[in-house]
Design a protein around this motif. Structure first.
Motif, mmCIF file in Angstrom:
data_model
loop_
_atom_site.group_PDB
_atom_site.id
_atom_site.type_symbol
_atom_site.label_atom_id
_atom_site.label_comp_id
_atom_site.label_asym_id
_atom_site.label_seq_id
_atom_site.Cartn_x
_atom_site.Cartn_y
_atom_site.Cartn_z
ATOM 1 N N GLU A 21 12.052 63.195 -9.643
ATOM 2 C CA GLU A 21 11.552 62.432 -8.492
ATOM 3 C C GLU A 21 10.253 61.712 -8.831
ATOM 4 O O GLU A 21 9.977 60.639 -8.297
ATOM 5 N N ASN A 22 9.451 62.262 -9.743
ATOM 6 C CA ASN A 22 8.233 61.600 -10.202
ATOM 7 C C ASN A 22 8.520 60.251 -10.844
ATOM 8 O O ASN A 22 7.693 59.349 -10.801
ATOM 9 N N VAL A 23 9.685 60.149 -11.467
ATOM 10 C CA VAL A 23 10.062 58.914 -12.165
ATOM 11 C C VAL A 23 10.776 57.945 -11.227
ATOM 12 O O VAL A 23 10.462 56.758 -11.199
ATOM 13 N N VAL A 24 11.734 58.451 -10.446
ATOM 14 C CA VAL A 24 12.629 57.556 -9.699
ATOM 15 C C VAL A 24 12.373 57.521 -8.195
ATOM 16 O O VAL A 24 12.954 56.696 -7.501
ATOM 17 N N GLY A 25 11.532 58.414 -7.688
ATOM 18 C CA GLY A 25 11.300 58.470 -6.253
ATOM 19 C C GLY A 25 12.088 59.599 -5.617
ATOM 20 O O GLY A 25 12.836 60.301 -6.298
ATOM 21 N N ASP A 40 14.592 51.061 -14.656
ATOM 22 C CA ASP A 40 13.474 50.285 -14.100
ATOM 23 C C ASP A 40 12.160 50.819 -14.652
ATOM 24 O O ASP A 40 11.280 50.054 -15.041
ATOM 25 N N HIS A 41 12.028 52.149 -14.678
ATOM 26 C CA HIS A 41 10.811 52.802 -15.175
ATOM 27 C C HIS A 41 10.603 52.485 -16.666
ATOM 28 O O HIS A 41 9.500 52.151 -17.088
ATOM 29 N N ALA A 44 9.648 48.744 -16.925
ATOM 30 C CA ALA A 44 8.328 48.479 -16.344
ATOM 31 C C ALA A 44 7.212 48.993 -17.250
ATOM 32 O O ALA A 44 6.119 48.423 -17.292
ATOM 33 N N ASN A 45 7.488 50.076 -17.978
ATOM 34 C CA ASN A 45 6.464 50.688 -18.820
ATOM 35 C C ASN A 45 6.677 50.426 -20.306
ATOM 36 O O ASN A 45 6.020 51.027 -21.147
ATOM 37 N N ASN A 46 7.620 49.512 -20.596
ATOM 38 C CA ASN A 46 7.849 49.086 -21.975
ATOM 39 C C ASN A 46 8.104 50.275 -22.906
ATOM 40 O O ASN A 46 7.443 50.418 -23.934
ATOM 41 N N LEU A 47 9.059 51.130 -22.520
ATOM 42 C CA LEU A 47 9.300 52.361 -23.272
ATOM 43 C C LEU A 47 10.422 52.246 -24.302
ATOM 44 O O LEU A 47 10.682 53.195 -25.038
#
Length: 85
Positions: A21-25, A40-41, A44-47
């Motif tokens: 949930e910390n990552v995706v809501g 998306d995460h 967005a964070n260029n991982l």
């Protein structure tokens, strides 16, 4: 397994671990939504690894879900699903 059953599993809301949930809501959400939000995460964070886009370099949030080591996108799916019930 027929396609309907397979699609059903993807469309059934699942409970998420606090780490996920910390990552995706907040859950519950479908596996398809989780996968989409994890990506998306990552974007967005260029991982994604700059040389090999199939490899993911987890940040702290994502690392709590899939481990801190670099992981392939294929193994990542399995690691993420351990956080869904």
């Amino acid at each position: 397994m027929n396609m309907a059953a397979k699609n059903n599993a993807l469309n059934k809301p699942v409970t998420l671990s606090p780490q996920l949930e910390n990552v995706v809501g907040k859950g519950p959400m479908t596996r398809a939504q989780v996968t989409s939000k994890v990506w998306d995460h990552i974007k967005a964070n260029n991982l994604q690894d700059s040389k090999d886009k199939r490899m993911i370099n987890p940040d702290d949030k994502l690392g709590a879900v899939i481990g801190k080591e670099q992981i392939s996108m294929f193994k990542m799916t399995g690691a993420v699903s351990k956080h869904m019930s």
